[in-house]
Design a protein around this motif. Sequence first.
Motif, mmCIF file in Angstrom:
data_model
loop_
_atom_site.group_PDB
_atom_site.id
_atom_site.type_symbol
_atom_site.label_atom_id
_atom_site.label_comp_id
_atom_site.label_asym_id
_atom_site.label_seq_id
_atom_site.Cartn_x
_atom_site.Cartn_y
_atom_site.Cartn_z
ATOM 1 N N GLN A 109 -29.627 12.193 13.985
ATOM 2 C CA GLN A 109 -28.500 12.867 13.434
ATOM 3 C C GLN A 109 -28.289 14.256 13.714
ATOM 4 O O GLN A 109 -27.324 14.509 14.487
ATOM 5 C CB GLN A 109 -28.187 12.754 11.933
ATOM 6 C CG GLN A 109 -28.118 11.316 11.624
ATOM 7 C CD GLN A 109 -27.054 10.474 12.209
ATOM 8 O OE1 GLN A 109 -27.384 9.415 12.889
ATOM 9 N NE2 GLN A 109 -25.835 10.702 12.216
ATOM 10 N N LYS A 112 -27.624 14.009 17.703
ATOM 11 C CA LYS A 112 -26.162 13.361 18.041
ATOM 12 C C LYS A 112 -25.194 14.532 17.892
ATOM 13 O O LYS A 112 -24.259 14.817 18.490
ATOM 14 C CB LYS A 112 -26.036 12.333 16.955
ATOM 15 C CG LYS A 112 -26.720 10.858 17.471
ATOM 16 C CD LYS A 112 -26.194 9.601 16.765
ATOM 17 C CE LYS A 112 -27.123 8.557 17.045
ATOM 18 N NZ LYS A 112 -26.720 7.439 16.194
ATOM 19 N N ASP A 336 -26.512 6.908 23.307
ATOM 20 C CA ASP A 336 -25.080 7.102 22.855
ATOM 21 C C ASP A 336 -25.194 7.102 21.271
ATOM 22 O O ASP A 336 -26.000 6.987 20.817
ATOM 23 C CB ASP A 336 -24.016 5.763 23.625
ATOM 24 C CG ASP A 336 -24.487 4.471 22.890
ATOM 25 O OD1 ASP A 336 -24.697 4.634 21.741
ATOM 26 O OD2 ASP A 336 -24.354 3.473 23.674
ATOM 27 N N PHE A 337 -23.890 7.269 20.878
ATOM 28 C CA PHE A 337 -23.953 7.669 19.384
ATOM 29 C C PHE A 337 -24.160 6.438 18.632
ATOM 30 O O PHE A 337 -24.233 6.638 17.504
ATOM 31 C CB PHE A 337 -22.403 8.340 19.011
ATOM 32 C CG PHE A 337 -22.282 9.815 19.821
ATOM 33 C CD1 PHE A 337 -23.227 10.592 19.479
ATOM 34 C CD2 PHE A 337 -21.435 9.890 20.997
ATOM 35 C CE1 PHE A 337 -23.259 11.886 19.864
ATOM 36 C CE2 PHE A 337 -21.495 11.028 21.412
ATOM 37 C CZ PHE A 337 -22.436 12.161 20.869
ATOM 38 N N ARG A 338 -24.114 5.484 19.214
ATOM 39 C CA ARG A 338 -24.527 4.170 18.366
ATOM 40 C C ARG A 338 -25.942 4.036 18.179
ATOM 41 O O ARG A 338 -26.635 2.943 17.645
ATOM 42 C CB ARG A 338 -24.005 2.825 19.074
ATOM 43 C CG ARG A 338 -22.548 2.551 18.762
ATOM 44 C CD ARG A 338 -21.928 1.680 19.619
ATOM 45 N NE ARG A 338 -22.188 2.095 21.325
ATOM 46 C CZ ARG A 338 -22.059 1.295 22.127
ATOM 47 N NH1 ARG A 338 -21.413 0.108 22.057
ATOM 48 N NH2 ARG A 338 -22.108 1.689 23.312
ATOM 49 N N LEU A 339 -26.856 4.837 18.977
ATOM 50 C CA LEU A 339 -28.321 4.565 18.927
ATOM 51 C C LEU A 339 -28.865 4.753 17.695
ATOM 52 O O LEU A 339 -28.697 5.570 16.768
ATOM 53 C CB LEU A 339 -29.036 5.676 20.010
ATOM 54 C CG LEU A 339 -30.486 5.827 19.992
ATOM 55 C CD1 LEU A 339 -30.980 4.549 20.744
ATOM 56 C CD2 LEU A 339 -31.010 7.130 20.584
ATOM 57 N N ALA A 340 -29.485 3.662 17.208
ATOM 58 C CA ALA A 340 -30.327 3.360 15.808
ATOM 59 C C ALA A 340 -31.733 3.882 16.099
ATOM 60 O O ALA A 340 -32.279 3.671 16.932
ATOM 61 C CB ALA A 340 -29.986 2.397 15.352
#
Length: 348
Positions: A109, A112, A336-340
């Motif tokens: 987080q 990001k 990207d901002f969806r990376l988990a």
Amino acid sequence: MAARRPVRLPVLAGVVVLVLGLETSCDETAAAVVEDGRRVLSDVVSTQVDIHRRWGGVVPELASRNHIVQVMPVVHEALTRADKTLDDIDLLAVTSGPGLIGALLVGLQVAKGLSLATGKPFVGANHLEGHLLAIRLLEDAPAPPFLGLVVSGGHTSLYEVRDYGNYRLVGRTRDDAAGEAYDKTARILGLPYPGGQPIDELAQKGNPEAIRFPRALPGDNLDVSFSGLKTSVLHHVQKHGVPEGQALHDLCASFQEAVADVLSKKLVAAAKKLGHTQLVLCGGVAANSRLRALCKQRAEERGLRMFLPPVRLCTDNGAMIAVAGYEAWRRGLRGDFRLAADPAWRME
Ligand code: KG4
Ligand code: ZN
């Protein structure tokens, strides 16, 4: 709406690429600034061991909470020591697995958030790849292919590094990781967590032949096993009591000899079987004095080259994540901002 700032693409010939590496997968909050995946400008590690020690191991929830407190000061310190600001950074690299989910999420987080605020790109790095590639920070780093043995608190895995980004798992522990065996043995002996360093220190004055602990070398494959060794220490202590004085030194030296014997034998056997001449030891247990010495000795006896990272690059750090992130970026990986976060991310 304000226009998005253009993302600067690093990795251009002749252009220096500055990577900020961020690591929060377990109980170390770490950040580092690394130039071109090769030169460490700063490397800051804030360890939580004092917090977890009283519980005898890492408490995931406490780890996450402390990462939250430490992460920004650690990032700030890494930039300050490198004499850089976020503006100078080309790429943010963050451990996105494997590790403790809550702990990983803190770093992810933050990466990001920094990416969003600065317009700098970020990439998720694999913690084990970080350990394997930390060796690149040495002046005379081996070029792939090489065999890399990752020995840490959570993993004991032998990889064939065919190229950066091309890894094959060729052996692993069937039960406990080597570091786990150290930590559990330390617990049996009433020594502090994590147990690797205290056992290593006590072993210096001990006789490694005092107790013949079992060596599990299952079959002629490249796997190892440490749960029998740990149980054997437990039985010894149940029979003779927790040793003190010289007996404690002897037990630690005998245990350490068994671990180093098994791992170094497997490593050189793997080199022979798979035709490798360059060997790398990495991960927290690679800090172990006897393991380092025995691997070096056995490799040299067979004409193989053994590469050992300095101790500070063996245990968890941000520099190794900067290197892994840099390599992942060069291979075309993008965050990207969806990376988990992936707590069980397998590298191969
Ligand atoms: O790689 P690392 O810092 O964290 C993980 O990714 O797990 O490794 C931590 C492990 C712990 O189990 C610790 O006991 C062990 O590395 N360790 C050592 C030594 N220093 C740390 N084990 C043996 N000898 C050492 N000198
Ligand atoms: Zn690690």
